[in-house]
Motif scaffolding. Sequence first.
Motif, PDB file in Angstrom:
ATOM      1  N   ALA A  86      48.174  38.595  33.397  1.00 40.03           N
ATOM      2  CA  ALA A  86      47.426  38.725  32.183  1.00 40.03           C
ATOM      3  C   ALA A  86      47.114  40.053  31.772  1.00 40.03           C
ATOM      4  O   ALA A  86      46.959  40.620  30.773  1.00 40.03           O
ATOM      5  CB  ALA A  86      45.999  37.935  32.511  1.00 40.03           C
ATOM      6  N   HIS A  87      46.829  41.116  32.936  1.00 40.31           N
ATOM      7  CA  HIS A  87      46.468  42.406  32.804  1.00 40.31           C
ATOM      8  C   HIS A  87      48.174  43.197  32.357  1.00 40.31           C
ATOM      9  O   HIS A  87      47.807  44.158  31.256  1.00 40.31           O
ATOM     10  CB  HIS A  87      45.932  43.130  33.826  1.00 40.31           C
ATOM     11  N   VAL A  88      49.014  42.854  32.722  1.00 37.83           N
ATOM     12  CA  VAL A  88      50.378  43.272  31.956  1.00 37.83           C
ATOM     13  C   VAL A  88      50.550  42.903  30.639  1.00 37.83           C
ATOM     14  O   VAL A  88      51.252  43.899  29.815  1.00 37.83           O
ATOM     15  CB  VAL A  88      51.830  42.821  32.997  1.00 37.83           C
ATOM     16  N   ALA A  89      50.209  41.781  30.162  1.00 34.02           N
ATOM     17  CA  ALA A  89      50.321  41.369  28.893  1.00 34.02           C
ATOM     18  C   ALA A  89      49.418  42.036  28.099  1.00 34.02           C
ATOM     19  O   ALA A  89      49.806  42.359  27.098  1.00 34.02           O
ATOM     20  CB  ALA A  89      50.029  39.930  28.801  1.00 34.02           C
ATOM     21  N   LEU A  90      48.228  42.438  28.718  1.00 30.92           N
ATOM     22  CA  LEU A  90      47.351  43.203  27.933  1.00 30.92           C
ATOM     23  C   LEU A  90      47.880  44.658  27.594  1.00 30.92           C
ATOM     24  O   LEU A  90      47.967  45.328  26.684  1.00 30.92           O
ATOM     25  CB  LEU A  90      45.923  43.401  28.527  1.00 30.92           C
ATOM     26  N   CYS A  91      48.786  45.291  28.731  1.00 29.56           N
ATOM     27  CA  CYS A  91      49.050  46.462  28.651  1.00 29.56           C
ATOM     28  C   CYS A  91      50.325  46.463  27.597  1.00 29.56           C
ATOM     29  O   CYS A  91      50.309  47.559  26.784  1.00 29.56           O
ATOM     30  CB  CYS A  91      49.751  46.869  30.074  1.00 29.56           C
TER      31      CYS A  91
END
Length: 240
Positions: free
Chosen positions: A187-192
């Motif tokens: 999820a956080h890589v997608a936000l990045c």
Amino acid sequence: MQLMSEERVTSLDPVFGPMGIEAGKAIWSDTALTMREKAILLITADLCVPELGLPFELHVGMALGAARMPVEHLRELLRHIAPDAGMNIVAMGFAKLTGIIAEQGLPSSSVTPARERGAQDGEQAGEQVYDDATLAELHQFDPQFADDVDRISRALWHRPGLSRRERCLATFAVNVVGGTLGAPFAAHVALCRDAGLTKTELHAALRALAEFSIPKAWQALIALHELWPQRRATPTNGES
């Protein structure tokens, strides 16, 4: 480049000292990320280890000096990572940071209590941070937990002081140093990616975070590669 208080590091051990200085110079000399971004990565990682001694002092010093980060932006960084890194250790981080900035004669904060009360009351809560699919999956496991994640992220991710890109890097660092490479990391890589961070820049972030553990950065590099969409090869001879 010259690091903060190099003599304090070299005096620790005749072999380790130069090794630590070399690692630090490699991080701060890398131009793929800004000085602010590297300071954010390292200070976040300090809290996650946790390490509030000499490394934290040196990284805060670099943030205030070379990266020219205002004290309030450092405080905002700690607020942002608190739910992910842990409230208890971040409370200790605030105590340590307050001591460091007092020694330098800097103001402890530029935020007025009234402004903070407004934020706590939800007046500055913004739009949804995590995508619908991520929240829906969490909701299947625990609706209240999903609601808490949504509420906390809305309250924190839209505050002033840090850019979306910087907040993504801080959260990325929490995952890497904590070894949390499953659904939260995805999820956080997608936000990045949504914030405009490139794979090359995240590789630079991993090289910086390798100072805290090469095996953890190694694992994260593999996980990042598996998550990042691969570029399709150019069709040849009429192939599609």
